[in-house]
Design a protein around this motif. Sequence first.
Motif, mmCIF file in Angstrom:
data_model
loop_
_atom_site.group_PDB
_atom_site.id
_atom_site.type_symbol
_atom_site.label_atom_id
_atom_site.label_comp_id
_atom_site.label_asym_id
_atom_site.label_seq_id
_atom_site.Cartn_x
_atom_site.Cartn_y
_atom_site.Cartn_z
ATOM 1 N N LYS A 118 0.447 -0.946 -0.039
ATOM 2 C CA LYS A 118 0.010 -0.338 0.054
ATOM 3 C C LYS A 118 1.063 1.384 0.121
ATOM 4 O O LYS A 118 0.807 2.410 -0.647
ATOM 5 C CB LYS A 118 -0.786 -0.113 0.902
ATOM 6 N N SER A 119 2.129 1.246 0.786
ATOM 7 C CA SER A 119 2.868 2.431 0.266
ATOM 8 C C SER A 119 3.293 2.932 -1.108
ATOM 9 O O SER A 119 3.520 4.531 -1.481
ATOM 10 C CB SER A 119 4.240 2.570 1.200
ATOM 11 N N ARG A 125 -5.350 9.594 1.441
ATOM 12 C CA ARG A 125 -5.758 8.647 2.623
ATOM 13 C C ARG A 125 -7.416 8.623 2.960
ATOM 14 O O ARG A 125 -7.706 9.992 2.824
ATOM 15 C CB ARG A 125 -5.039 9.106 3.879
ATOM 16 N N ARG A 148 -6.408 5.094 12.317
ATOM 17 C CA ARG A 148 -6.186 6.617 10.951
ATOM 18 C C ARG A 148 -6.777 5.672 9.830
ATOM 19 O O ARG A 148 -7.137 5.434 9.151
ATOM 20 C CB ARG A 148 -5.212 6.060 11.282
ATOM 21 N N ARG A 149 -6.997 7.228 8.974
ATOM 22 C CA ARG A 149 -7.287 7.086 8.033
ATOM 23 C C ARG A 149 -5.964 5.861 6.784
ATOM 24 O O ARG A 149 -5.259 6.563 7.326
ATOM 25 C CB ARG A 149 -7.668 7.963 6.976
ATOM 26 N N ASN A 150 -6.695 5.791 5.913
ATOM 27 C CA ASN A 150 -5.607 5.270 4.760
ATOM 28 C C ASN A 150 -5.913 5.271 3.398
ATOM 29 O O ASN A 150 -7.185 5.427 3.133
ATOM 30 C CB ASN A 150 -5.699 3.526 5.194
ATOM 31 N N ARG A 151 -5.086 4.938 2.965
ATOM 32 C CA ARG A 151 -5.271 4.981 1.285
ATOM 33 C C ARG A 151 -6.136 3.375 0.862
ATOM 34 O O ARG A 151 -6.591 3.997 -0.176
ATOM 35 C CB ARG A 151 -3.780 4.652 0.126
#
Length: 360
Positions: A118-119, A125, A148-151
């Motif tokens: 995912k990086s 995000r 937390r929000r994530n992509r």
Amino acid sequence: MNSPTPTSPPLQPARPGIFAPQEAAELVTLSRNGQVESRHSGAAVVTGPSGEVLAAVGPPDATVFGRSALKPLQAIASLRLGAVLESRHVAVASGSHRGTSRHRRLVREILAGAGLDKSALQCPRAWPKDRRELLKMAERTHRPDGPRRNRLAFNCSGKHAAWLAACVASGLDTDTYLEPDHPLQREVLTVVEHYCGTRTTHVGVDGCGGPAPRLALAGLARGLGRVASAPERAAQGLPIDDFAVQVATSMLRHPWAVQGHHSTNTRIMRELGLLAKSGADGVLVVAAPDGTAVAVKTLDGASRANNLVALTLMARFAPDQVDLRALNGVLDVVTPTVLGGGRPVGRAELAGPVLEVLDA
């Protein structure tokens, strides 16, 4: 080897700029207790199996940012560049998902297949749009400050993962995959213009960070119509792009991956067998297996008028492509109901200009 798509009409220049309010047509009104409370204006266009304009409400040559309605075409570009995707992966790459754990898992699978994680994603995000998923994230997190929000949860992460898979397969740089002059994005633009039969007038930046082509509304309908008709054309032995067949069949086979189990696009595909793809700021395209398609754009960017307009026009101009018995049930779900004290006190209704086209 893939066969070429059918011969397209000559590319037509699109009009610059969004259409003005005086050019727009009223599409839908919403009433409360017998009084009109809201009006939505915009444009809608119906294109036929050969891409010809069958009807229009408002200006059919109006130019719009296609936004996420272009994702099926962007997925075709990824496949053309060598992205190896299973059917469910193609569906999420063509969709605007709600960030559920199932959706996020599909995106991880695409990335893992390309040797990435995912990086590598460069979309913003986000939180899942499904409230139940937010509760699950809160329950599962071990962070003292919560989840937390994530992509992965961003609604375009499937498209981005497919783009990255295409870059890896073609040996292209993955750090700059969102740049308009990147070979990936040049291929996307080529596919969009070819399928839509119209040149882009401008390329902006979409909400996900990728290029956002602007093109004629009729071209947007034509483009998805050609994708939707690909399986039928292939069955008839006609020349077709195999990747369009893959996109259309994948979206219909896994409609939940395109948006979400109870979402409007998913319901239309699952219950009516029509391709449906919405885009931000009031864009929707619905296409039938024979290639008939309807594109709608509201001036105010709201989407609550679009399903009623698109499905009603589809039923009028391609009645043999719509299960009319199932249509009313779908419309009941995807058309807004006006509530008062938690009870229905009004509804969305088609405005005069749309009714005139239906009665013509």
